[in-house]
Design a protein around this motif. Structure first.
Motif, PDB file in Angstrom:
ATOM      1  N   ARG A 220      37.168 -51.710 -32.720  1.00  0.00           N
ATOM      2  CA  ARG A 220      35.763 -52.138 -32.732  1.00  0.00           C
ATOM      3  C   ARG A 220      35.344 -52.229 -34.200  1.00  0.00           C
ATOM      4  NH1 ARG A 220      34.371 -54.286 -28.058  1.00  0.00           N
ATOM      5  NH2 ARG A 220      36.562 -54.818 -28.374  1.00  0.00           N
ATOM      6  N   SER A 221      34.392 -53.122 -34.498  1.00  0.00           N
ATOM      7  CA  SER A 221      33.923 -53.230 -35.884  1.00  0.00           C
ATOM      8  C   SER A 221      32.477 -52.768 -36.061  1.00  0.00           C
ATOM      9  CB  SER A 221      34.058 -54.671 -36.376  1.00  0.00           C
ATOM     10  OG  SER A 221      33.265 -55.547 -35.599  1.00  0.00           O
ATOM     11  N   GLY A 222      31.814 -52.420 -34.975  1.00  0.00           N
ATOM     12  CA  GLY A 222      30.445 -51.940 -35.079  1.00  0.00           C
ATOM     13  C   GLY A 222      29.951 -51.491 -33.726  1.00  0.00           C
ATOM     14  N   GLY A 223      28.749 -50.911 -33.720  1.00  0.00           N
ATOM     15  CA  GLY A 223      28.217 -50.494 -32.439  1.00  0.00           C
ATOM     16  C   GLY A 223      26.923 -49.726 -32.552  1.00  0.00           C
ATOM     17  N   PHE A 224      26.521 -49.204 -31.395  1.00  0.00           N
ATOM     18  CA  PHE A 224      25.240 -48.513 -31.271  1.00  0.00           C
ATOM     19  C   PHE A 224      25.452 -47.210 -30.506  1.00  0.00           C
ATOM     20  CE2 PHE A 224      24.371 -52.885 -32.030  1.00  0.00           C
ATOM     21  CZ  PHE A 224      23.281 -52.868 -32.877  1.00  0.00           C
ATOM     22  N   VAL A 225      24.787 -46.168 -30.977  1.00  0.00           N
ATOM     23  CA  VAL A 225      24.843 -44.860 -30.348  1.00  0.00           C
ATOM     24  C   VAL A 225      23.404 -44.444 -30.057  1.00  0.00           C
ATOM     25  CG1 VAL A 225      25.585 -42.462 -30.544  1.00  0.00           C
ATOM     26  CG2 VAL A 225      26.941 -44.280 -31.612  1.00  0.00           C
ATOM     27  N   THR A 226      23.135 -44.105 -28.813  1.00  0.00           N
ATOM     28  CA  THR A 226      21.776 -43.754 -28.408  1.00  0.00           C
ATOM     29  C   THR A 226      21.499 -42.281 -28.696  1.00  0.00           C
ATOM     30  OG1 THR A 226      21.854 -45.404 -26.647  1.00  0.00           O
ATOM     31  CG2 THR A 226      20.142 -43.710 -26.500  1.00  0.00           C
ATOM     32  N   PRO A 227      20.489 -41.976 -29.505  1.00  0.00           N
ATOM     33  CA  PRO A 227      20.155 -40.572 -29.774  1.00  0.00           C
ATOM     34  C   PRO A 227      19.100 -40.052 -28.804  1.00  0.00           C
ATOM     35  CG  PRO A 227      18.871 -41.965 -31.195  1.00  0.00           C
ATOM     36  CD  PRO A 227      19.679 -42.898 -30.314  1.00  0.00           C
ATOM     37  N   ARG A 228      18.917 -38.754 -28.855  1.00  0.00           N
ATOM     38  CA  ARG A 228      17.746 -38.137 -28.239  1.00  0.00           C
ATOM     39  C   ARG A 228      16.722 -37.921 -29.356  1.00  0.00           C
ATOM     40  NH1 ARG A 228      16.469 -32.591 -27.519  1.00  0.00           N
ATOM     41  NH2 ARG A 228      18.557 -32.048 -28.268  1.00  0.00           N
ATOM     42  N   PHE A 229      15.476 -38.278 -29.105  1.00  0.00           N
ATOM     43  CA  PHE A 229      14.430 -38.141 -30.112  1.00  0.00           C
ATOM     44  C   PHE A 229      13.627 -36.867 -29.863  1.00  0.00           C
ATOM     45  CE2 PHE A 229      15.025 -42.800 -30.057  1.00  0.00           C
ATOM     46  CZ  PHE A 229      15.286 -43.005 -31.396  1.00  0.00           C
ATOM     47  N   VAL A 230      13.372 -36.128 -30.933  1.00  0.00           N
ATOM     48  CA  VAL A 230      12.521 -34.936 -30.865  1.00  0.00           C
ATOM     49  C   VAL A 230      11.535 -35.008 -32.024  1.00  0.00           C
ATOM     50  CG1 VAL A 230      14.297 -33.521 -29.757  1.00  0.00           C
ATOM     51  CG2 VAL A 230      14.111 -33.550 -32.251  1.00  0.00           C
ATOM     52  N   PRO A 231      10.378 -34.370 -31.901  1.00  0.00           N
ATOM     53  CA  PRO A 231       9.409 -34.410 -33.003  1.00  0.00           C
ATOM     54  C   PRO A 231       9.987 -33.834 -34.290  1.00  0.00           C
ATOM     55  CG  PRO A 231       8.395 -33.545 -31.004  1.00  0.00           C
ATOM     56  CD  PRO A 231       9.874 -33.617 -30.736  1.00  0.00           C
ATOM     57  N   SER A 232       9.675 -34.474 -35.416  1.00  0.00           N
ATOM     58  CA  SER A 232      10.128 -33.957 -36.709  1.00  0.00           C
ATOM     59  C   SER A 232       9.385 -32.694 -37.106  1.00  0.00           C
ATOM     60  CB  SER A 232       9.937 -35.016 -37.794  1.00  0.00           C
ATOM     61  OG  SER A 232      10.843 -36.063 -37.636  1.00  0.00           O
ATOM     62  N   ALA A 233       8.184 -32.557 -36.616  1.00  0.00           N
ATOM     63  CA  ALA A 233       7.379 -31.375 -36.930  1.00  0.00           C
ATOM     64  C   ALA A 233       6.634 -30.952 -35.664  1.00  0.00           C
ATOM     65  CB  ALA A 233       6.386 -31.675 -38.057  1.00  0.00           C
ATOM     66  N   PRO A 234       6.405 -29.647 -35.483  1.00  0.00           N
ATOM     67  CA  PRO A 234       5.822 -29.158 -34.226  1.00  0.00           C
ATOM     68  C   PRO A 234       4.299 -29.082 -34.226  1.00  0.00           C
ATOM     69  CG  PRO A 234       6.474 -27.300 -35.563  1.00  0.00           C
ATOM     70  CD  PRO A 234       6.811 -28.536 -36.366  1.00  0.00           C
ATOM     71  N   PHE A 235       3.647 -29.671 -35.237  1.00  0.00           N
ATOM     72  CA  PHE A 235       2.221 -29.412 -35.432  1.00  0.00           C
ATOM     73  C   PHE A 235       1.364 -29.832 -34.246  1.00  0.00           C
ATOM     74  CE2 PHE A 235       3.646 -30.256 -39.975  1.00  0.00           C
ATOM     75  CZ  PHE A 235       3.899 -28.919 -40.218  1.00  0.00           C
ATOM     76  N   GLY A 236       1.685 -30.963 -33.628  1.00  0.00           N
ATOM     77  CA  GLY A 236       0.879 -31.420 -32.501  1.00  0.00           C
ATOM     78  C   GLY A 236       0.882 -30.421 -31.365  1.00  0.00           C
ATOM     79  N   GLU A 237       2.065 -29.966 -31.002  1.00  0.00           N
ATOM     80  CA  GLU A 237       2.167 -28.998 -29.908  1.00  0.00           C
ATOM     81  C   GLU A 237       1.522 -27.671 -30.283  1.00  0.00           C
ATOM     82  OE1 GLU A 237       5.581 -27.223 -26.863  1.00  0.00           O
ATOM     83  OE2 GLU A 237       6.158 -28.423 -28.623  1.00  0.00           O
ATOM     84  N   LEU A 238       1.738 -27.220 -31.539  1.00  0.00           N
ATOM     85  CA  LEU A 238       1.169 -25.942 -31.972  1.00  0.00           C
ATOM     86  C   LEU A 238      -0.354 -25.968 -31.999  1.00  0.00           C
ATOM     87  CD1 LEU A 238       3.639 -24.994 -34.864  1.00  0.00           C
ATOM     88  CD2 LEU A 238       3.503 -23.982 -32.576  1.00  0.00           C
ATOM     89  N   LEU A 239      -0.918 -27.152 -32.264  1.00  0.00           N
ATOM     90  CA  LEU A 239      -2.383 -27.272 -32.285  1.00  0.00           C
ATOM     91  C   LEU A 239      -2.967 -27.508 -30.897  1.00  0.00           C
ATOM     92  CD1 LEU A 239      -2.738 -29.373 -35.555  1.00  0.00           C
ATOM     93  CD2 LEU A 239      -3.615 -27.056 -35.206  1.00  0.00           C
ATOM     94  N   GLY A 240      -2.108 -27.592 -29.892  1.00  0.00           N
ATOM     95  CA  GLY A 240      -2.595 -27.691 -28.519  1.00  0.00           C
ATOM     96  C   GLY A 240      -2.770 -29.097 -27.996  1.00  0.00           C
ATOM     97  N   CYS A 241      -2.110 -30.080 -28.613  1.00  0.00           N
ATOM     98  CA  CYS A 241      -2.248 -31.465 -28.154  1.00  0.00           C
ATOM     99  C   CYS A 241      -1.579 -31.664 -26.800  1.00  0.00           C
ATOM    100  CB  CYS A 241      -1.594 -32.423 -29.149  1.00  0.00           C
ATOM    101  SG  CYS A 241      -2.444 -32.573 -30.705  1.00  0.00           S
TER     102      CYS A 241
END
Length: 299
Positions: A220-241
């Motif tokens: 193969r010469s190229g392709g795509f890999v599907t990641p799982r996305f998670v928040p880079s920072a927890p501030f929204g959840e910590l602030l109660g969003c």
């Protein structure tokens, strides 16, 4: 000093929010740790007038434009804690430096969690990618591989067949393709391999072979890999969003979260599609919401 608005995150969403708020004569602290998620990418695509720009070039031009507005300040630090203080917010970095603002925009984005496959990271951003819309054109008509452990594998494979018909679809040992979906992909010429992927083999950033758990290899010469996305920072959840089903911060049409005075823009709120143009538009929309709310409060 208490700013009208603080923005955590100097990616496209945060930058465009700062641009619009600067143009609205709002005092803004644009807080950026200078660790953009797309730093490994060779170029950004899909943004008119900036198609093919490197991430570094995009950021350089954006900061030049944003900082022309005297009420916008670039604060080069990393926020480690955020607290709601009365009707506003206070942010601290690791040294104890404190920033206060009436409104806060979270433009912290997401981070990608990829499957643990040997040889992936030296090739990522060069011949392996995660977004077909961002990099499918560059890999057109090449022998490609798609590796996805998630239920959207069939949808992604269908998309990739528009850029080329030599495609191997790998589930990395997961049972995420129905019999019907396998038959439909095979009818279009795609090969389905449900074994775990043992390694990506390449050099100088170029993929050459994919090795499977049974020791077989395919070129193969190229392709795509599907990641799982998670928040880079927890501030929204910590602030109660309130959060979305995917784990992003839920917002209304003005970027407002469920916490008064707190906004979210870009990948931090919607997670996908993860493109520069979407994030920048979200930043603009959210800035308008901030400006309107400040105006209503002060009028």
């Amino acid at each position: 000093m208490i700013y009208d608005c603080a923005i955590i995150g100097g990616g496209p969403a945060g930058l465009n929010a700062a641009l619009m708020l600067g143009r609205a004569r709002r005092s803004v602290a644009l807080i950026d740790n200078n660790r953009p998620r797309n730093a490994v990418t060779h170029a950004s695509h899909g943004f008119i007038t900036r198609d093919g720009a490197t991430p570094g070039e995009f950021r350089r031009i954006a900061y030049e434009e944003v900082l022309r507005y005297p009420s916008v300040e670039h604060v080069r630090t990393e926020v480690v804690s955020v607290a709601k203080i009365g009707s506003g917010f206070a942010m601290l970095d690791a040294s104890g430096f404190r920033i206060q603002a009436r409104k806060l925009v979270l433009a912290t984005g997401v981070k990608e969690i990829f499957p643990e496959i040997e040889g992936f990271y030296p090739l990522y951003g060069k011949s392996l990618f995660n977004c077909p819309f961002c990099d499918g054109w560059e890999l057109r008509d090449q022998p490609l591989v798609l590796v996805s452990e998630y239920s959207n594998v069939f949808h992604t494979a269908k998309l990739l067949l528009n850029w080329g018909n030599d495609l191997i679809v790998c589930t990395n040992g997961q049972a995420n393709l129905s019999g019907e979906h396998k038959e439909r992909l095979q009818a279009k010429g795609a090969v389905v391999n449900e074994q775990p992927v043992a390694a990506f083999i390449g050099r100088d950033g170029r993929l050459e072979q994919v090795r499977f758990a049974d020791g077989t290899q395919v070129a193969r010469s190229g392709g795509f890999v599907t990641p799982r996305f998670v928040p880079s920072a927890p501030f929204g959840e910590l602030l109660g969003c309130e959060l979305t089903e995917l784990g992003g911060v839920r917002t209304d049409s003005g970027g407002r979260t469920s916490v008064p005075g707190l906004y979210a823009a870009g990948d931090a709120s919607y997670f996908a599609p993860s493109q520069v143009v979407f994030a920048a538009a979200e930043g603009s929309r959210t800035a308008m919401g901030v400006h309107m709310d400040l105006t209503d409060e002060d009028f």
